[in-house]
Design a protein around this motif. Sequence first.
Motif, PDB file in Angstrom:
ATOM      1  N   VAL A 144     -13.371  -4.411  -8.933  1.00  0.00           N
ATOM      2  CA  VAL A 144     -14.106  -4.511 -10.194  1.00  0.00           C
ATOM      3  C   VAL A 144     -14.633  -5.923 -10.415  1.00  0.00           C
ATOM      4  CG1 VAL A 144     -12.772  -2.650 -11.250  1.00  0.00           C
ATOM      5  CG2 VAL A 144     -12.029  -5.030 -11.544  1.00  0.00           C
ATOM      6  N   SER A 145     -15.639  -6.040 -11.270  1.00  0.00           N
ATOM      7  CA  SER A 145     -16.080  -7.350 -11.729  1.00  0.00           C
ATOM      8  C   SER A 145     -15.118  -7.832 -12.805  1.00  0.00           C
ATOM      9  CB  SER A 145     -17.506  -7.279 -12.277  1.00  0.00           C
ATOM     10  OG  SER A 145     -17.585  -6.321 -13.310  1.00  0.00           O
ATOM     11  N   TYR A 146     -14.865  -9.138 -12.834  1.00  0.00           N
ATOM     12  CA  TYR A 146     -13.958  -9.708 -13.831  1.00  0.00           C
ATOM     13  C   TYR A 146     -14.441 -11.115 -14.170  1.00  0.00           C
ATOM     14  CZ  TYR A 146     -11.949 -12.162  -9.796  1.00  0.00           C
ATOM     15  OH  TYR A 146     -11.781 -12.932  -8.680  1.00  0.00           O
ATOM     16  N   TYR A 147     -14.071 -11.578 -15.334  1.00  0.00           N
ATOM     17  CA  TYR A 147     -14.599 -12.844 -15.833  1.00  0.00           C
ATOM     18  C   TYR A 147     -13.500 -13.860 -16.116  1.00  0.00           C
ATOM     19  CZ  TYR A 147     -18.413  -9.633 -15.998  1.00  0.00           C
ATOM     20  OH  TYR A 147     -19.338  -8.695 -15.618  1.00  0.00           O
ATOM     21  N   ALA A 148     -12.248 -13.463 -15.918  1.00  0.00           N
ATOM     22  CA  ALA A 148     -11.095 -14.353 -16.008  1.00  0.00           C
ATOM     23  C   ALA A 148     -10.006 -13.754 -15.132  1.00  0.00           C
ATOM     24  CB  ALA A 148     -10.603 -14.474 -17.446  1.00  0.00           C
ATOM     25  N   ALA A 149      -9.122 -14.615 -14.632  1.00  0.00           N
ATOM     26  CA  ALA A 149      -8.045 -14.161 -13.752  1.00  0.00           C
ATOM     27  C   ALA A 149      -6.714 -14.726 -14.250  1.00  0.00           C
ATOM     28  CB  ALA A 149      -8.319 -14.588 -12.319  1.00  0.00           C
ATOM     29  N   PRO A 150      -6.197 -14.192 -15.352  1.00  0.00           N
ATOM     30  CA  PRO A 150      -4.946 -14.708 -15.912  1.00  0.00           C
ATOM     31  C   PRO A 150      -3.758 -14.474 -14.982  1.00  0.00           C
ATOM     32  CG  PRO A 150      -5.584 -12.651 -16.986  1.00  0.00           C
ATOM     33  CD  PRO A 150      -6.737 -13.054 -16.127  1.00  0.00           C
ATOM     34  N   GLY A 151      -2.935 -15.500 -14.833  1.00  0.00           N
ATOM     35  CA  GLY A 151      -1.718 -15.370 -14.036  1.00  0.00           C
ATOM     36  C   GLY A 151      -1.929 -15.269 -12.545  1.00  0.00           C
ATOM     37  N   GLN A 152      -3.106 -15.665 -12.051  1.00  0.00           N
ATOM     38  CA  GLN A 152      -3.410 -15.487 -10.633  1.00  0.00           C
ATOM     39  C   GLN A 152      -2.490 -16.320  -9.753  1.00  0.00           C
ATOM     40  OE1 GLN A 152      -7.522 -16.052  -9.582  1.00  0.00           O
ATOM     41  NE2 GLN A 152      -7.164 -15.733  -7.405  1.00  0.00           N
ATOM     42  N   GLN A 153      -1.909 -15.662  -8.726  1.00  0.00           N
ATOM     43  CA  GLN A 153      -1.051 -16.333  -7.751  1.00  0.00           C
ATOM     44  C   GLN A 153      -1.551 -16.153  -6.322  1.00  0.00           C
ATOM     45  OE1 GLN A 153       2.898 -14.783  -8.432  1.00  0.00           O
ATOM     46  NE2 GLN A 153       3.019 -15.599 -10.508  1.00  0.00           N
ATOM     47  N   ILE A 154      -2.313 -15.071  -6.077  1.00  0.00           N
ATOM     48  CA  ILE A 154      -2.914 -14.830  -4.771  1.00  0.00           C
ATOM     49  C   ILE A 154      -4.397 -14.565  -4.987  1.00  0.00           C
ATOM     50  CG2 ILE A 154      -0.799 -13.974  -3.717  1.00  0.00           C
ATOM     51  CD1 ILE A 154      -1.780 -11.132  -4.135  1.00  0.00           C
ATOM     52  N   THR A 155      -5.163 -14.564  -3.925  1.00  0.00           N
ATOM     53  CA  THR A 155      -6.598 -14.340  -4.072  1.00  0.00           C
ATOM     54  C   THR A 155      -6.888 -12.870  -4.363  1.00  0.00           C
ATOM     55  OG1 THR A 155      -6.956 -13.851  -1.733  1.00  0.00           O
ATOM     56  CG2 THR A 155      -7.071 -16.186  -2.420  1.00  0.00           C
ATOM     57  N   GLU A 156      -8.044 -12.611  -4.948  1.00  0.00           N
ATOM     58  CA  GLU A 156      -8.487 -11.235  -5.169  1.00  0.00           C
ATOM     59  C   GLU A 156      -8.532 -10.485  -3.842  1.00  0.00           C
ATOM     60  OE1 GLU A 156     -12.471  -8.752  -6.594  1.00  0.00           O
ATOM     61  OE2 GLU A 156     -12.546 -10.934  -6.367  1.00  0.00           O
ATOM     62  N   GLN A 157      -9.041 -11.143  -2.824  1.00  0.00           N
ATOM     63  CA  GLN A 157      -9.146 -10.530  -1.495  1.00  0.00           C
ATOM     64  C   GLN A 157      -7.783 -10.080  -0.988  1.00  0.00           C
ATOM     65  OE1 GLN A 157     -11.352 -12.865   1.512  1.00  0.00           O
ATOM     66  NE2 GLN A 157      -9.532 -12.672   2.793  1.00  0.00           N
ATOM     67  N   ASP A 158      -6.782 -10.958  -1.059  1.00  0.00           N
ATOM     68  CA  ASP A 158      -5.444 -10.603  -0.591  1.00  0.00           C
ATOM     69  C   ASP A 158      -4.824  -9.517  -1.463  1.00  0.00           C
ATOM     70  OD1 ASP A 158      -5.618 -12.396   1.463  1.00  0.00           O
ATOM     71  OD2 ASP A 158      -4.455 -13.965   0.488  1.00  0.00           O
ATOM     72  N   PHE A 159      -5.066  -9.594  -2.768  1.00  0.00           N
ATOM     73  CA  PHE A 159      -4.534  -8.591  -3.692  1.00  0.00           C
ATOM     74  C   PHE A 159      -5.022  -7.196  -3.301  1.00  0.00           C
ATOM     75  CE2 PHE A 159      -5.031  -6.022  -7.560  1.00  0.00           C
ATOM     76  CZ  PHE A 159      -3.727  -6.033  -8.045  1.00  0.00           C
ATOM     77  N   ILE A 160      -6.325  -7.064  -3.080  1.00  0.00           N
ATOM     78  CA  ILE A 160      -6.902  -5.767  -2.740  1.00  0.00           C
ATOM     79  C   ILE A 160      -6.379  -5.273  -1.391  1.00  0.00           C
ATOM     80  CG2 ILE A 160      -9.048  -4.568  -2.134  1.00  0.00           C
ATOM     81  CD1 ILE A 160     -10.466  -6.295  -4.235  1.00  0.00           C
ATOM     82  N   CYS A 161      -6.394  -6.137  -0.389  1.00  0.00           N
ATOM     83  CA  CYS A 161      -5.975  -5.708   0.952  1.00  0.00           C
ATOM     84  C   CYS A 161      -4.505  -5.310   0.983  1.00  0.00           C
ATOM     85  CB  CYS A 161      -6.258  -6.820   1.959  1.00  0.00           C
ATOM     86  SG  CYS A 161      -8.021  -7.091   2.273  1.00  0.00           S
ATOM     87  N   GLN A 162      -3.652  -6.085   0.306  1.00  0.00           N
ATOM     88  CA  GLN A 162      -2.232  -5.746   0.266  1.00  0.00           C
ATOM     89  C   GLN A 162      -2.002  -4.426  -0.470  1.00  0.00           C
ATOM     90  OE1 GLN A 162       0.445  -8.892  -1.018  1.00  0.00           O
ATOM     91  NE2 GLN A 162      -0.892 -10.453  -0.129  1.00  0.00           N
ATOM     92  N   LEU A 163      -2.715  -4.232  -1.558  1.00  0.00           N
ATOM     93  CA  LEU A 163      -2.539  -3.005  -2.337  1.00  0.00           C
ATOM     94  C   LEU A 163      -2.966  -1.774  -1.547  1.00  0.00           C
ATOM     95  CD1 LEU A 163      -1.865  -1.526  -4.955  1.00  0.00           C
ATOM     96  CD2 LEU A 163      -4.190  -2.018  -5.734  1.00  0.00           C
ATOM     97  N   LEU A 164      -4.114  -1.851  -0.890  1.00  0.00           N
ATOM     98  CA  LEU A 164      -4.590  -0.718  -0.102  1.00  0.00           C
ATOM     99  C   LEU A 164      -3.581  -0.342   0.979  1.00  0.00           C
ATOM    100  CD1 LEU A 164      -8.342  -1.738   0.388  1.00  0.00           C
ATOM    101  CD2 LEU A 164      -7.455   0.001  -1.171  1.00  0.00           C
ATOM    102  N   GLN A 165      -3.001  -1.350   1.607  1.00  0.00           N
ATOM    103  CA  GLN A 165      -2.029  -1.102   2.662  1.00  0.00           C
ATOM    104  C   GLN A 165      -0.739  -0.511   2.100  1.00  0.00           C
ATOM    105  OE1 GLN A 165      -2.365  -1.321   5.918  1.00  0.00           O
ATOM    106  NE2 GLN A 165      -0.238  -0.801   6.368  1.00  0.00           N
ATOM    107  N   GLN A 166      -0.227  -1.120   1.035  1.00  0.00           N
ATOM    108  CA  GLN A 166       1.059  -0.686   0.505  1.00  0.00           C
ATOM    109  C   GLN A 166       0.980   0.690  -0.145  1.00  0.00           C
ATOM    110  OE1 GLN A 166       4.316  -2.305  -2.731  1.00  0.00           O
ATOM    111  NE2 GLN A 166       3.235  -3.809  -1.493  1.00  0.00           N
ATOM    112  N   ALA A 167      -0.132   0.967  -0.842  1.00  0.00           N
ATOM    113  CA  ALA A 167      -0.284   2.261  -1.515  1.00  0.00           C
ATOM    114  C   ALA A 167      -0.830   3.337  -0.589  1.00  0.00           C
ATOM    115  CB  ALA A 167      -1.220   2.104  -2.714  1.00  0.00           C
ATOM    116  N   ASP A 168      -1.348   2.926   0.571  1.00  0.00           N
ATOM    117  CA  ASP A 168      -1.973   3.851   1.516  1.00  0.00           C
ATOM    118  C   ASP A 168      -3.073   4.658   0.824  1.00  0.00           C
ATOM    119  OD1 ASP A 168      -2.501   5.069   3.919  1.00  0.00           O
ATOM    120  OD2 ASP A 168      -0.942   6.587   3.699  1.00  0.00           O
TER     121      ASP A 168
END
Length: 281
Positions: A144-168
């Motif tokens: 999604v498009s977003y205009y703020a990233a509160p509490g960010q600890q990892i990149t958006e790219q890593d967040f998406i890739c990790q989630l896709l893998q973990q959730a299958d």
Amino acid sequence: MSTLPKLSGAGLGLRREMLPQLLAEKPAAIDFFEVAPENWLPYGGKLARDFQQLTEQHAFACHGLSLSIGSPDPLDIDFIKQIKTFLKQHRIQLYSEHLSYCSADGHLYDLMPIPFTEEAVNYVAQRVRTVQDILEQPLILENVSYYAAPGQQITEQDFICQLLQQADCQLLLDVNNIYVNAVNHGYDASAFLKAMPSERIAYYHVAGHYQQSSELLIDTHGAAIATPVWQLLAEAYQQHGVKPTLYERDFNLPPFAELCTELQQIKQLQQRYRQSNSRQA
């Protein structure tokens, strides 16, 4: 009952005001449609019959609005079961949702960014698996498009890739959102695109946006597709392969002829890279 074709080519988001013209004659440039099930679930009568007539004749995908996959609230199991019934009724095989949330002790009336953290990956992945178990089919999540990233600890790219893998689960790759976020948050759109897992991508979205300044773009779905987004879509076809591509246009709707011109441009781009990728194989 005839078997509907799988999604391919270029699609268009279906809006209720389009129904009369589409029932009379569907333009050849439209290969499939996409709908938000929430916009059709409440209705019966003639509107429901007209919609059923289209879904019996043409390929459809569903792109939801209110699953709220990242919400702190419990999943709405009854709603998910309604979605399952809707998908089966209309023989729709693809159901996507936004990788965001829109509820927290009540409806927020907007798509809020999920914090980019390892904890959020684990939390959302578990919810995705629950949804998939109920639906008995993969859930497709859209960047999604977003205009703020509160509490960010990892990149958006890593967040998406990790989630896709973990959730299958699968990915609806919104090319316009990549470009909008890249400008707004100062990252390389091409590098982000390249990092996405090809095997997870179910289909693509493209849309127009509004340029508020040189450093701020607003994802509006209310304009023609911008040149940099066309260029990024070409990169997507080259990097990840030609996949069905949906043109989102939610308001400032031009005549069908203008919409079809952009759909034809998508189809021409697909043909070019289908041939190019075939030669390179």
